[in-house]
Design an enzyme around this catalytic site. Structure first.
Site, PDB file in Angstrom:
ATOM      1  N   ASP A 147      -0.957  36.133  20.003  1.00  0.00           N
ATOM      2  CA  ASP A 147      -0.971  37.445  19.361  1.00  0.00           C
ATOM      3  C   ASP A 147      -2.363  37.860  18.893  1.00  0.00           C
ATOM      4  O   ASP A 147      -2.618  39.050  18.675  1.00  0.00           O
ATOM      5  CB  ASP A 147       0.005  37.485  18.180  1.00  0.00           C
ATOM      6  CG  ASP A 147      -0.163  36.293  17.250  1.00  0.00           C
ATOM      7  OD1 ASP A 147      -1.301  35.823  17.070  1.00  0.00           O
ATOM      8  OD2 ASP A 147       0.857  35.807  16.723  1.00  0.00           O
ATOM      9  N   HIS A 163      -3.413  28.756  24.428  1.00  0.00           N
ATOM     10  CA  HIS A 163      -2.583  29.424  25.439  1.00  0.00           C
ATOM     11  C   HIS A 163      -3.099  30.807  25.787  1.00  0.00           C
ATOM     12  O   HIS A 163      -2.342  31.611  26.341  1.00  0.00           O
ATOM     13  CB  HIS A 163      -1.127  29.503  24.964  1.00  0.00           C
ATOM     14  CG  HIS A 163      -0.464  28.172  24.867  1.00  0.00           C
ATOM     15  ND1 HIS A 163       0.784  27.987  24.297  1.00  0.00           N
ATOM     16  CD2 HIS A 163      -0.854  26.940  25.265  1.00  0.00           C
ATOM     17  CE1 HIS A 163       1.111  26.710  24.336  1.00  0.00           C
ATOM     18  NE2 HIS A 163       0.128  26.052  24.923  1.00  0.00           N
ATOM     19  N   CYS A 176      -8.501  44.382  40.379  1.00  0.00           N
ATOM     20  CA  CYS A 176      -9.721  43.905  39.728  1.00  0.00           C
ATOM     21  C   CYS A 176     -10.890  44.751  40.212  1.00  0.00           C
ATOM     22  O   CYS A 176     -11.151  44.825  41.430  1.00  0.00           O
ATOM     23  CB  CYS A 176      -9.942  42.433  40.066  1.00  0.00           C
ATOM     24  SG  CYS A 176     -11.516  41.766  39.468  1.00  0.00           S
ATOM     25  N   GLY A 211       3.740  25.540  11.468  1.00  0.00           N
ATOM     26  CA  GLY A 211       4.569  26.445  12.254  1.00  0.00           C
ATOM     27  C   GLY A 211       4.690  26.123  13.719  1.00  0.00           C
ATOM     28  O   GLY A 211       4.815  27.046  14.535  1.00  0.00           O
ATOM     29  N   CYS A 258       6.014  28.640   6.256  1.00  0.00           N
ATOM     30  CA  CYS A 258       4.570  28.491   6.087  1.00  0.00           C
ATOM     31  C   CYS A 258       4.041  29.379   4.966  1.00  0.00           C
ATOM     32  O   CYS A 258       3.237  28.933   4.137  1.00  0.00           O
ATOM     33  CB  CYS A 258       3.854  28.810   7.404  1.00  0.00           C
ATOM     34  SG  CYS A 258       4.180  27.621   8.722  1.00  0.00           S
TER      35      CYS A 258
END
Length: 513
Positions: free
Chosen positions: A159, A206, A240, A299, A353
């Site tokens: 994110d 990631h 691209c 988390g 958390c």
């Protein structure tokens, strides 16, 4: 060693963990999707996670079809009910499971690839439009950076919310410098190459949703919401531009054209190798050599193999510290497997958390204070001590008041505001004045016939200055020693005739008063 469970009601152990964070100097943080759930972004494997939501969505869609088809066949004319979707969760076809969306096999089939593009474009749009602010955990990581405690943050999230807190996520910034842990102030942002450069402060294991990567030349470009998002939302991959320019250049020169690659979200799927694996390996090796003393795992369920390796390597380095001071703290609602993590994790905090961060801030608020704020608070505490020192100095003012008879101010002197010693000398019988060293600003008023002379002596070096004699009418308040000494006036005349070097050796204790 078994894992120590820390429940929300166990305030003593929560205080121990808070004290460990406060005393730690180098902290490594590993985060997962659980730190972003309070923003409305679902995680993956929990009961309310992405995989469960997609499965629930499929069940609701199939149940709706079974319920609506008989009514439609009977001609009742009722419209089918709408399916409510959770926030940040685009619609996924029933033939694709939630886990398949993040597997490299999804790019093998054109239909599933189109679904993958739609899902990622919708997820990015939802994050940018619906997520207004970061969570307390993101701000806690930034606080560790500001307090010069953060070695690195390794995250599985795509994110990019860490960048909103000013944390650098660019791998090209490198590993940073060691001087950022020194006592120098680092209130300003760390720039690449500077002394306070932290390098890439957040390593995204990631990938992220702010860039696109070419499937052919592997070039990375920014995600333009006006140009790229409409095509990806339609399930079509944009071309691209680097490949297009290369192909056009060859055709203009009369050569055979080359293949043009397409752009895909720059995230790493299961079964894929990270395109920046070498850079991440260099940073991780550098962080291990820094000898961190605390590892925070926040988390994440620790199911990904690559993350398991990273956590075990850092835990091994941390536990190797002397006297067992290094600790590994795992904060998540799900319990880690005892058989795998019993010798790796020291504390398991069964809390959300953000709730854990709030309790830690209550236990040790000084962790959130910068070095400048701590210095200000220390000065405020020392203020009362300084006031006591001023009160003690006032006790000595009485001695100065008792000495006023030996202090005068000369109006003729250019430094009339400064106190000057008053000296009274009885003149000799023949009217000669003994020789004294003085400057050009000295004033010597006298009358004839001269019986006594008053003159002003400037402030010389106290080591070479003459002692202040008593006045002619003064009475010595203490008794003279048994040894016979010269009268005060005769001693003063002898002192005036001495050279400065001799005067330096006898400037103590000439006058009894």
């Amino acid at each position: 060693m078994p894992i120590i469970e820390v429940t929300p009601n166990n305030s003593r152990r929560l205080q121990i963990i808070a004290d460990t964070i406060a005393s730690a100097k180098k902290i490594v943080v590993v985060t997962g999707a659980g730190i972003s759930t309070n923003c409305g972004i679902p995680d993956f494997r929990s009961e309310d996670g992405l995989y469960s939501l997609i499965q629930t969505q499929h069940k609701a869609a199939s149940a709706t079809e079974k319920a609506v088809m008989p009514e439609t066949w009977l001609g009742l004319g009722e419209s089918p009910p709408t399916i409510s979707k959770p926030p940040c969760l685009p619609f996924v076809p029933s033939n694709i499971r939630g886990k398949d969306l993040f597997d490299a096999m999804i790019l093998k089939d054109p239909a599933s690839t189109s679904t993958f593009y739609k899902f990622m474009a919708s997820l990015r749009k939802s994050i940018h439009e619906d997520v207004k602010q970061t969570t307390a955990t993101h701000r806690f990581i930034r606080t560790l950076r500001d307090r010069k405690k953060l070695v690195r943050c390794y995250t599985q999230n795509i994110d990019g919310l860490e960048a909103r807190e000013g944390l650098s996520t660019d791998l090209s910034w490198g590993k940073g410098t060691r001087t950022r842990f020194s006592k120098k102030s680092c209130e300003t942002r760390r720039l690449p190459g500077g002394d306070m450069d932290g390098g890439c402060e957040v390593v995204q294991l990631h990938g992220d949703l702010k860039t696109l990567r070419c499937t052919l030349c592997q070039r990375i470009c920014g995600w333009d919401p006006d140009t790229h998002s409409p095509r990806l939302l339609a399930g079509i991959a944009p071309n691209c531009q680097t490949c297009v320019a290369t192909d056009q250049s060859r055709q203009d020169r009369g050569k055979r054209g080359t293949k043009v690659g397409t752009l895909r979200p720059n995230i790493v799927l299961y079964g894929e190798e990270h395109p920046s694996a070498d850079a991440i390996g260099t940073i991780a090796s550098h962080d291990l050599s820094m000898s961190p003393d605390l590892l925070l795992i926040l988390g994440t369920s620790l199911h990904v193999h690559g993350l398991k390796v990273i956590v075990k390597e850092f835990a091994k380095s941390i536990h190797a510290r002397a006297a067992g001071k290094g600790k590994v703290v795992f904060v998540n609602l799900s319990r880690p497997a005892e058989s795998m993590w019993k010798d790796v994790i020291d504390y398991w905090v069964c809390l959300d958390c953000d709730d854990w961060v709030a309790k830690t801030r209550t236990s040790r608020p000084d962790v959130w204070q910068t070095q400048r704020q701590l210095e200000i608070s220390i000065k405020k505490r020392q203020g009362s001590t300084k006031l006591q020192g001023k009160a003690l100095k006032a006790c000595y003012s009485k001695r100065e008041e008792q000495d006023k008879e030996n202090i005068i101010e000369s109006e003729d002197s250019p430094t009339a505001s400064s106190p000057r010693p008053k000296v009274v000398i009885t003149a000799p019988a023949k009217g000669k004045i003994p020789f004294l060293e003085h400057d050009s600003n000295m004033t010597i008023p006298f009358k004839t016939p001269m019986k006594a002379t008053e003159f002003i002596i400037p402030d010389p070096d106290p080591r070479f200055s003459l002692p202040t004699p008593p006045t002619s009418n003064s009475v010595t308040p203490i008794s003279w020693p048994a040894k016979k000494r010269k009268p005060s006036t005769e001693a003063y005349r002898d002192e005036c005739q001495k050279t400065p070097s001799k005067r330096l050796r006898s400037w103590f204790g000439i006058w009894a008063d």
